[in-house]
Structures are given as C-alpha cells and as structure tokens.
Design a protein around this motif. Structure first.
Motif, PDB file in Angstrom:
ATOM      1  N   GLU A   1       0.846  -1.210   0.000  1.00 35.84           N
ATOM      2  CA  GLU A   1       0.000   0.000   0.000  1.00 35.84           C
ATOM      3  C   GLU A   1       0.873   1.249   0.000  1.00 35.84           C
ATOM      4  O   GLU A   1       1.810   1.362   0.792  1.00 35.84           O
ATOM      5  CB  GLU A   1      -0.881  -0.014   1.254  1.00 35.84           C
ATOM      6  N   THR A   2       0.590   2.174  -0.913  1.00 39.06           N
ATOM      7  CA  THR A   2       1.313   3.451  -0.918  1.00 39.06           C
ATOM      8  C   THR A   2       0.844   4.277   0.276  1.00 39.06           C
ATOM      9  O   THR A   2      -0.341   4.572   0.410  1.00 39.06           O
ATOM     10  CB  THR A   2       1.058   4.222  -2.223  1.00 39.06           C
ATOM     11  N   CYS A   3       1.780   4.621   1.144  1.00 39.44           N
ATOM     12  CA  CYS A   3       1.438   5.239   2.427  1.00 39.44           C
ATOM     13  C   CYS A   3       1.778   6.730   2.447  1.00 39.44           C
ATOM     14  O   CYS A   3       2.752   7.170   1.830  1.00 39.44           O
ATOM     15  CB  CYS A   3       2.178   4.541   3.565  1.00 39.44           C
TER      16      CYS A   3
ATOM     17  N   LEU B   1       4.996  10.567  13.321  1.00 38.54           N
ATOM     18  CA  LEU B   1       5.368   9.253  13.843  1.00 38.54           C
ATOM     19  C   LEU B   1       4.159   8.389  14.158  1.00 38.54           C
ATOM     20  O   LEU B   1       4.185   7.166  13.954  1.00 38.54           O
ATOM     21  CB  LEU B   1       6.218   9.418  15.110  1.00 38.54           C
ATOM     22  N   ARG B   2       3.101   8.997  14.654  1.00 43.98           N
ATOM     23  CA  ARG B   2       1.901   8.221  15.007  1.00 43.98           C
ATOM     24  C   ARG B   2       1.325   7.519  13.785  1.00 43.98           C
ATOM     25  O   ARG B   2       0.830   6.383  13.880  1.00 43.98           O
ATOM     26  CB  ARG B   2       0.845   9.127  15.650  1.00 43.98           C
ATOM     27  N   ASP B   3       1.381   8.176  12.635  1.00 47.23           N
ATOM     28  CA  ASP B   3       0.852   7.564  11.409  1.00 47.23           C
ATOM     29  C   ASP B   3       1.630   6.298  11.058  1.00 47.23           C
ATOM     30  O   ASP B   3       1.045   5.265  10.718  1.00 47.23           O
ATOM     31  CB  ASP B   3       0.932   8.554  10.238  1.00 47.23           C
ATOM     32  N   SER B   4       2.964   6.379  11.126  1.00 52.27           N
ATOM     33  CA  SER B   4       3.768   5.205  10.776  1.00 52.27           C
ATOM     34  C   SER B   4       3.647   4.115  11.837  1.00 52.27           C
ATOM     35  O   SER B   4       3.604   2.920  11.513  1.00 52.27           O
ATOM     36  CB  SER B   4       5.232   5.604  10.578  1.00 52.27           C
ATOM     37  N   GLU B   5       3.591   4.515  13.115  1.00 53.65           N
ATOM     38  CA  GLU B   5       3.466   3.521  14.181  1.00 53.65           C
ATOM     39  C   GLU B   5       2.129   2.785  14.114  1.00 53.65           C
ATOM     40  O   GLU B   5       2.044   1.605  14.483  1.00 53.65           O
ATOM     41  CB  GLU B   5       3.641   4.189  15.548  1.00 53.65           C
ATOM     42  N   SER B   6       1.101   3.457  13.647  1.00 53.79           N
ATOM     43  CA  SER B   6      -0.209   2.792  13.508  1.00 53.79           C
ATOM     44  C   SER B   6      -0.167   1.672  12.472  1.00 53.79           C
ATOM     45  O   SER B   6      -0.998   0.762  12.493  1.00 53.79           O
ATOM     46  CB  SER B   6      -1.277   3.818  13.117  1.00 53.79           C
ATOM     47  N   LYS B   7       0.832   1.722  11.585  1.00 50.78           N
ATOM     48  CA  LYS B   7       1.010   0.668  10.577  1.00 50.78           C
ATOM     49  C   LYS B   7       2.001  -0.400  11.035  1.00 50.78           C
ATOM     50  O   LYS B   7       2.275  -1.362  10.315  1.00 50.78           O
ATOM     51  CB  LYS B   7       1.518   1.288   9.270  1.00 50.78           C
ATOM     52  N   GLY B   8       2.587  -0.206  12.225  1.00 49.80           N
ATOM     53  CA  GLY B   8       3.536  -1.191  12.730  1.00 49.80           C
ATOM     54  C   GLY B   8       4.987  -0.869  12.439  1.00 49.80           C
ATOM     55  O   GLY B   8       5.867  -1.726  12.574  1.00 49.80           O
ATOM     56  N   ILE B   9       5.286   0.387  12.040  1.00 45.37           N
ATOM     57  CA  ILE B   9       6.666   0.827  11.784  1.00 45.37           C
ATOM     58  C   ILE B   9       7.131   1.628  12.995  1.00 45.37           C
ATOM     59  O   ILE B   9       6.533   2.645  13.341  1.00 45.37           O
ATOM     60  CB  ILE B   9       6.746   1.699  10.520  1.00 45.37           C
ATOM     61  N   VAL B  10       8.203   1.175  13.645  1.00 41.68           N
ATOM     62  CA  VAL B  10       8.709   1.867  14.832  1.00 41.68           C
ATOM     63  C   VAL B  10      10.198   2.117  14.649  1.00 41.68           C
ATOM     64  O   VAL B  10      10.949   1.209  14.280  1.00 41.68           O
ATOM     65  CB  VAL B  10       8.471   1.045  16.115  1.00 41.68           C
ATOM     66  N   ILE B  11      10.633   3.349  14.909  1.00 41.96           N
ATOM     67  CA  ILE B  11      12.040   3.714  14.793  1.00 41.96           C
ATOM     68  C   ILE B  11      12.621   3.981  16.172  1.00 41.96           C
ATOM     69  O   ILE B  11      11.992   4.628  17.009  1.00 41.96           O
ATOM     70  CB  ILE B  11      12.227   4.946  13.861  1.00 41.96           C
ATOM     71  N   ILE B  12      13.814   3.449  16.417  1.00 40.35           N
ATOM     72  CA  ILE B  12      14.556   3.727  17.653  1.00 40.35           C
ATOM     73  C   ILE B  12      15.796   4.509  17.258  1.00 40.35           C
ATOM     74  O   ILE B  12      16.683   3.992  16.584  1.00 40.35           O
ATOM     75  CB  ILE B  12      14.955   2.422  18.372  1.00 40.35           C
ATOM     76  N   HIS B  13      15.849   5.765  17.671  1.00 41.82           N
ATOM     77  CA  HIS B  13      16.949   6.643  17.294  1.00 41.82           C
ATOM     78  C   HIS B  13      18.180   6.370  18.150  1.00 41.82           C
ATOM     79  O   HIS B  13      18.108   5.743  19.211  1.00 41.82           O
ATOM     80  CB  HIS B  13      16.530   8.109  17.424  1.00 41.82           C
ATOM     81  N   GLN B  14      19.319   6.876  17.683  1.00 39.57           N
ATOM     82  CA  GLN B  14      20.580   6.697  18.410  1.00 39.57           C
ATOM     83  C   GLN B  14      20.496   7.332  19.797  1.00 39.57           C
ATOM     84  O   GLN B  14      20.977   6.769  20.773  1.00 39.57           O
ATOM     85  CB  GLN B  14      21.734   7.311  17.617  1.00 39.57           C
TER      86      GLN B  14
END
Length: 522
Positions: free
Chosen positions: A69-71, A76-89
């Motif tokens: 799906e083109t997203c 950040l909330r939008d991406s996290e709702s799709k299951g994408i989580v980033i952990i920064h340095q």
C-alpha cells in the motif's frame, strides 16, 4: 502478498536546496534483517526519517510502499499505527519515570474515562521485557538506574508493545560494550525468528556481517547497490568499497616520521572518589606518563574508570576528594578548573560530543573557536571576528569537515563531521596534551580514517596524545603503548608489540583474580 514488506521508490529530499537524498530506492524483504550502510552524511538517517514520518509526506518526492500500500505519513503516530517503529541513536526514554511507564509512554494502558490501569501496565511491561531478555528486571525501577545496554533493550520492548512489524534501529550499539552489543544483536535475530522485519543502521561492519541478510549501500545521497548474504560477496571489505568508492586497504594509516621525545605529561598517585558518595573510591593510585610524539591508549571494559580518569584530570570535571600530582614538562601544575587545564595546554575531547562537546544550535565557526577565544581571538575582551573566521575556515579545510560553510549549524551535520568540529575546537587551543575519549564512536570507516590521520599529525607535531577506546582494534591500530584499566586501577601496561586483544584481556583477568584473592583474604 509481496515478498517485500517495504519499497521506497525514487525518494528525493533536500534541505535549503542541498539534496540529502537523490532518487534513492530501497527494497526490504519480509522477515529479514536489512542493513543500511554509508559514510556519515550519506543520507541513511534521513531516509529512515522519511519512512517513519519524522519528515512528513509533502516534504520529499517519491513513494513509500508498505505491505503493498502506498502510504502517506504525516508524523510518527501515522507510521506507528502501521507497525513501523524507529529507535533513534539518542534514546527517547524519560529518565525519572519507571521502566513500566517508559515501556508504555505514549501508548498508555487505559481503563474507562482515560484512567491508566497500573496493574495492567506493570503486567504487560513484564511480558514485553521478557521478550528482550529482561524478564527479571524490576518494572518499578527508574529507568536512569539502568545501564545504557538495558535502556536500549527497553526501547525495543517499548516498540514490541506497539505491535511492531518493521523495527528500525539507528546505531543501536554505538554506546554499548562488546557483550551488550552481542546481546542486542542476538535479540534482533530472535525478533527475526518471530517474523519481525528489522532495518539496522550501523558503522560497525563486523556486526552488520554477523546479523544482516542484506545490505543497501548509500553514498552521497544516492543508492549504490544492495548485496545479499549467500548470493553476493558479503564481507567488510566489500561494504567499505561501496561506501567510500575505493578499496581501503589499511584502516589505520601508518605513523611515519615521528620521533618520540621526552615525557610531556605525567600523573602520579591519582585518587578519585565518586561525586555523590565520598566513601566510594573510583580511581586508586593511578600512575601514567606520555612522551612527546607518543600515542598512548587507555583500554578496558566500560565502567573501568577511563573516562572518570580523563575528566578528573581535566579540571576536576568528575569526582571529589581528588588527590595526586599532575606534571607538564616535568613541572607540577594545578588543574582545579577547566580553565586551569586549558591554560596548562591540556585538552579533552569528550565521549559525548552532543552533550558536552558542542553547542548544537551554534554554527561551525562558533563551536570551533569557543575554547580558544579567550587566549587567541580576543584582546582586552574585544573579540577579533576576522581571525576567528580565518581560523575556522582553515581547520574546516584542514580536517575535511563536510559542510556548506563555517556558518552551517553544527546540529545539522553528520556525526563524523560533528566529531571533526570538536577536534578542531581543541586543536585551536594549541594543546601539548590531547585526551581523546571514544574519538570515533558512531562514525563511519572513512571518517575514522581521517581522524586517525589527524592523530598522526598531532603526534608528528610533537604532541602527547591519549586515546580512550572501547574498540580494541582501534587501540591496537593507533597506539604506541597502552595502559589497561580495570576496576579503577592500572591492571597492566603494554608496549606496541604486546598490544593484542588477548594481551588486554589477560591483564583484565589477572587483575580480577588478584581482586578475588584480596577479597578472600579479608
């Protein structure tokens, strides 16, 4: 369903007209660990910030296709709702909150009417911690009471609590020791076995080779290639060639034409107690010396006392009840303040460049001249701005700081270029002794090589250089002599032909056995 969980197509992102990403393409297979490699400033973190919504849709060109799906992610909330989580340095934990509170920060477990269900929070936090090997951790303990390695795992537990499908880790092992790094990488392999896809950004190529299924190399904001384990040549040398555009046959440049002279710097019978506990001795009877043109290493495990030693010497920046003597050129000097240390030609490059080394909202010139300004760039309190500009420009070119100009904000530079600015800041004070604390942490092999060249030039100029590093190959490759520190004491001294990983560990183990014997005797 497609084999690819993620496709980033023709991503272009510019800052002030300068392209950070130029038509970048990335494909990540479902359930794999995919590494992003490149020099500092290549665009790796920028690409992941596009993916996670830190740089919202509309601020870049190109498409992000996730699960077919083109997203369009605006935050950040939008991406996290799709299951994408980033952990920064830089970890996003709240230090004074408990472990449980941090695991569900922004994802609170609620009862009716928005009231937090604390019983459920603690129960589920325990479940999440068990998934990252912290099943015995106290979920009520404040997170700042834990080491950096455990905090990194808590960040992953926090991501697991958000039902992560694609986990992005940006330099996850930069602040960890070898044991903690191995533990984290093994956790990633366990997550992979659970069906979670991971993207890892790292400059530690041995870790990339150990954990990754594929590596995408980015150089100067462009995709160079993607190589796959079991299909392509999958070695550190192969990745380095893609990153820097050439073979890097020797990662540690030879130090030639350097004559080691008389002792410049010496510390005798140095004792330091903990800043918050006057009964807890952190350093005991430390004796070290460094000669002109010599590069001396301080090796040891994390927490051994290397940084505490450097900071306590540098103007008593750490500890209390400090005793002992410091000699410069054979003459005893007092360094009770940082100003005293600078005046006596001692410089210290902190391991935490963002916290203690730089003013991130300031420009390159301001950061470079800050420490040297009182003595070299002002007369009777009047600053000579023209001399500052000339000096900053000279050092920008001398140590190859990649920036548009000396007026560029330091916070916008890559980690490697920030490190070069810190080096320039202290080189401008014209020190006789320079202590470098983890000088290449979190930077790529190309930038490391350039910093090693700077170290060689300092030695050639007759300076005394002390290198503190948790990377044993770096100690071996750069130092003429090494002191091994363990439990706040000198565990051994190794000459250049004795410096090996085995030799360093043997010193530590022998010192530990000695400590055990003393304890039994008592």
């Amino acid at each position: 369903m497609s084999d690819y969980i993620l496709e980033m197509n023709h991503i272009t992102k510019a800052f002030s007209g300068v392209k950070a990403l130029d038509d970048v393409n990335l494909k990540v297979k479902r359930g794999e660990i995919h590494a992003l490699c490149g020099e500092n400033g290549a665009g790796k973190s920028t690409l992941m910030n596009v993916l996670s919504g830190v740089y919202p849709h509309g601020t870049y060109d190109g498409d992000v296709v996730y699960n077919g799906e083109t997203c369009v992610f605006h935050n950040l909330r939008d991406s996290e709702s799709k299951g994408i989580v980033i952990i920064h340095q830089e970890l996003a934990l709240s230090p004074l909150l408990s472990v449980a509170e941090n695991v569900f920060l922004g994802n609170e477990q609620l009862k009716c009417k928005g009231v937090i269900d604390w019983t459920k929070t603690r129960q589920r936090a325990t479940e999440m911690l068990a998934k990252v090997g912290l099943e015995h951790e106290d979920v009520n303990a404040p997170v700042n009471s834990l080491g950096v390695g455990k905090q990194q795992l808590i960040e992953i537990a926090k991501a697991m609590a958000k039902k992560v499908e694609l986990l992005i880790l940006d330099e996850p092992t930069a602040s960890l020791n070898d044991e903690e790094s191995k533990n984290l990488l093994d956790i990633m392999l366990e997550l992979k076995a659970q069906g979670i896809t991971c993207i890892i950004i790292s400059h530690k190529l041995n870790e990339i080779e150990y954990v990754s299924d594929a590596v995408t190399i980015i150089r100067d904001g462009k995709t160079i290639e993607t190589i796959y384990k079991g299909v392509d040549e999958f070695t550190e040398d192969r990745v380095i060639k893609g990153m820097v555009g050439r073979e890097l046959t020797n990662r540690y440049p030879a130090r030639e034409g350097v004559e080691i002279g008389d002792t410049i710097f010496e510390v005798k019978n140095w004792n330091v107690y903990h800043p918050d506990d006057p009964t807890r001795q952190m350093l005991k009877d430390i004796n070290i010396k460094v000669r002109a043109g010599e590069v001396v290493g301080l090796a040891g495990l994390m927490g051994a006392g290397r940084t505490e030693l450097a900071m306590s010497i540098f103007g008593h920046s750490y500890g209390q009840n400090i005793s002992g003597q410091v000699f410069m050129h054979g003459k005893e000097v007092k360094m009770n303040t940082v100003k005293d240390a600078i005046a006596n030609k001692l410089a210290y490059v902190s391991e935490d460049r963002k916290g203690n080394g730089l003013i991130l909202i300031g420009d390159i010139k301001e950061n470079m001249v800050l420490a040297a300004r009182p003595e070299f760039f002002s007369n009777k309190g009047i600053i000579n701005g023209n001399e500052e500009i000339l000096a900053a420009q000279e050092y920008k070119e001398k140590i190859n700081v990649k920036a548009t100009s000396i007026e560029q904000v330091v916070g916008s530079l890559s980690g490697g270029n920030q490190q070069k600015v810190v080096l320039a800041k202290w080189m401008l004070t014209q020190p006789d002794v320079l202590i470098l604390d983890e000088p290449t942490r979190g930077i790529d092999v190309g930038a490391k090589y350039e910093i090693y060249c700077v170290i060689n030039e300092l030695a050639k100029a007759g300076k005394a250089v002390i290198v503190i590093s948790s990377e044993m190959p770096e100690i071996i490759g750069t130092c003429d002599r090494t002191y091994v520190i363990n439990e706040g004491e000198i565990a051994g001294e190794l000459n250049i032909d004795e410096i090996t990983q085995e030799g360093i560990m043997q010193c530590i183990m022998a010192h530990n056995r000695k400590e055990e014997v003393i304890c039994e005797a008592n």
